[in-house]
Scaffold this motif. Sequence first.
Motif, short mmCIF file in Angstrom:
data_model
loop_
_atom_site.label_atom_id
_atom_site.label_comp_id
_atom_site.label_asym_id
_atom_site.label_seq_id
_atom_site.Cartn_x
_atom_site.Cartn_y
_atom_site.Cartn_z
N ASP A 42 0.94 -0.80 0.30
CA ASP A 42 0.06 -0.23 -0.04
C ASP A 42 1.03 0.84 0.15
O ASP A 42 0.82 2.37 -0.31
N THR A 43 2.16 0.92 0.56
CA THR A 43 3.57 2.08 0.95
C THR A 43 3.30 2.77 -0.98
O THR A 43 3.36 4.23 -1.22
N TRP A 44 3.59 2.09 -2.17
CA TRP A 44 4.04 1.93 -3.19
C TRP A 44 2.87 2.87 -3.55
O TRP A 44 2.72 3.71 -4.84
N ALA A 45 1.53 2.37 -3.50
CA ALA A 45 0.47 2.93 -4.25
C ALA A 45 0.29 3.63 -4.12
O ALA A 45 -0.28 4.74 -4.82
N HIS A 46 0.69 4.38 -2.55
CA HIS A 46 0.40 6.62 -3.03
C HIS A 46 1.23 7.17 -3.88
O HIS A 46 1.32 7.87 -3.98
N VAL A 47 2.20 6.22 -4.69
CA VAL A 47 3.55 6.97 -4.90
C VAL A 47 2.53 7.88 -6.77
O VAL A 47 3.00 8.84 -6.42
N THR A 81 1.45 9.19 -9.73
CA THR A 81 0.21 10.32 -10.32
C THR A 81 -0.86 9.38 -11.33
O THR A 81 -2.12 9.88 -10.89
N LYS A 90 -5.83 4.96 -11.65
CA LYS A 90 -5.53 5.92 -10.59
C LYS A 90 -4.72 7.19 -11.72
O LYS A 90 -4.27 6.80 -12.00
N SER A 150 -5.24 11.60 -10.72
CA SER A 150 -5.84 12.74 -9.99
C SER A 150 -6.97 13.09 -10.79
O SER A 150 -8.44 14.03 -9.64
#
Lengths: 357, 361
Positions: free
Chosen positions: A299-304, A306, A325, A327
């Motif tokens: 999940d950490t990586w999933a935030h990276v 764009t 994903k 924005s």
Amino acid sequence: MEYPCEISYGKAITTLPLNPTGLGKLLCAGLNTVPCFASLNQSILNLGTGISVKEAEQILKILCQDVKLSFHKFEQLSNIKSAMDLHLEEQKVEHIVTFCEALDSMLDGGIPLGEVTEFCGAPGTGKSQFCLQLAVNACIPKCIGGVEGETVYIDTEGSFIIDRLVDIARSAVAHCHQVSVTQGRHGQSQCDLTMEKILESIHCLYCNGYKELMAIILLLQKILSQNQKIKLVVVDNLASLFRQNLNDMNLRRLLLATLAKTLLKIAADFNVAVVLTNQMTTKIIPREGNSHLIPAIGDTWAHVQTNKVVLSVDCHGDRSALLYKASNKKETRLPFEINNDGIRDFIHSYTQVRQPP
Amino acid sequence: MDEDKVSRNNADGNSNSAESEAYGSKEVLFDAESKIKAVLQKARISDETQILVLSDPDLANLSGLTHQDVQELKLHVAKKLVPQVPLNALQILKDESLQHWRLSVSCPMIDRILKGGILSGVITEISGESACGKTQLCLQLCLSVQLDQKHGGGAVYICTEDVFPSRRLQQLIKFFAKNKKSHRYGDNIFIEHVGDFESLDVCVERRLPTLLARGLVKLVVIDSVAALFRCHYTAAQVMERARHLSQFASVLHQLAKQHRIPVVCVNQVSASMGRAAGPSVTPALGLTWANQITCRIMMKRLSSSLCCEDPQSTHQKPGESSSSLNLPTYRVLSVVFAPHLAPANLKVCIDNTGIHGLEDI
């Protein structure tokens, strides 16, 4: 006396090069910071503190200089932009096309420069194909809407197959000439894209293990600052390195976070598109007992990233891409196709498959 | 600040070492080597590359360096670890030693759909139900690797399922001997029977690297991967199995890359239920294994009804007449995925001279 006093607010006058007697008198009068002088002129200063008019003039001159200097510095340091500026800038963002029109329009014109885009998918869904296609397409000349850049291709699992790249490049050259002919006034091709040019623009690095990747990413900044033409950085496949031989989850998280930070910085600083590939993993929902596929490495990586595109193949062999994903775009799924030429739009009646000569 | 920049630029101009030319980097302004030593001692680590995985604050604490110097230190280690300069694709295209070579299957039809054969430097999986010809294909590869003048050599065959089919091998050798008479095919195939994980690990992690280092072996076949991994772990040990599998695959990957050889892994299939359409079987070992391999080839036996229809249309190749007694069963060899191949299906038959492609499906 007018100067932007709010900039050097609170700055003590003792830090300024004033003569000690004058300074003493000013301090006695309670004028101990720069902004106190905002509405004063030399005659008021003379009356209030007993400093001679000439001296007061000099003091104010020094103050004025200091304020100007700090104002200058302030201007240099902060590039504050309004939302409008950013909006205008955003419209100028260049994109690398994928040659799949539907996907391009889904991503507002292709893979954006200055951002990190991730392609995930199960094996055989076309991640590496996208990477190769983008590496070729990064080279498309400006006259027909390309970015005319170069690529750094970091291969971690030996899926960079030169023959396949040559196939894709050959079709891309033909395609670009065709576009150029239809655009040109005299029915002549304006673009000077050749196979050699494309191949020369793709710089490959092979990488074994996560330590080497960390090293390459560190060195990447140097490579990019030397070669301003580079517009695309590809890491294929990022996940495999972190899923092999790395059982310490805390270390993995730390490394991925460092990597993410560096990649985002590289993308923004050098205005390059960063394209990564990721594997899929099975997530089991304990209560329901069933499972579904999610992108790997946590999940950490999933935030990276764009933008994240998930690729899949159904049981009939039809491929589709899902914008998972982004924005500013909504989640959409659309079909695409991979043929000998590379990534293309899905056409239902597509029967003819061109063989490379 | 500006002055600082100027002095750095000067340092740039003066540096002549090969290392800094590679990346055109600025000269290391401080004694990196001694700093590295000090950090290693303090952190009680022996491996220099470990510095790369330490976080910046940790490293600053250990070495007492400033943030900027820590970056310099990391760059220094990075440069030592990755001395390679990026090559462009044209250079790779021109230099064959940088490319993957292909191991021919000794059948022009199969080679055609594989665009030359099995790719070196990566793991290729051959999966299929039992008796669909996986082992046949592997045996043929073991012989055909010896025919390759340029890249060829011996083969290592690791059996985990049942005994090595040496009689079948001898049969094939008779046919292959026509190509290269005096060659002793059997002497160049190293066979290893592995019955449990301990011996598999010993074999793959210790014996295989030693053998490969001698440069005689140019092909590794593991027949099969599934046998051990499927029976050794229970359903509850999925995580453990996944870890073991990926570790095993990474060792194979390293070997394939380092020695530039093809690694072929045979896999079983499992029935996929709950799907209305699509293939009724999928390769075993799940997504974990699928993520590790680069190419996947699947073989399938055609149903018997098809076999009954077809014998009339059999087109025999010249010199194959001896095989006409036992009617061949048709099989399908399909490319499921590979970075350089389009999905394709090829009808193949197996006779006593080996495996042959017939026609595209």
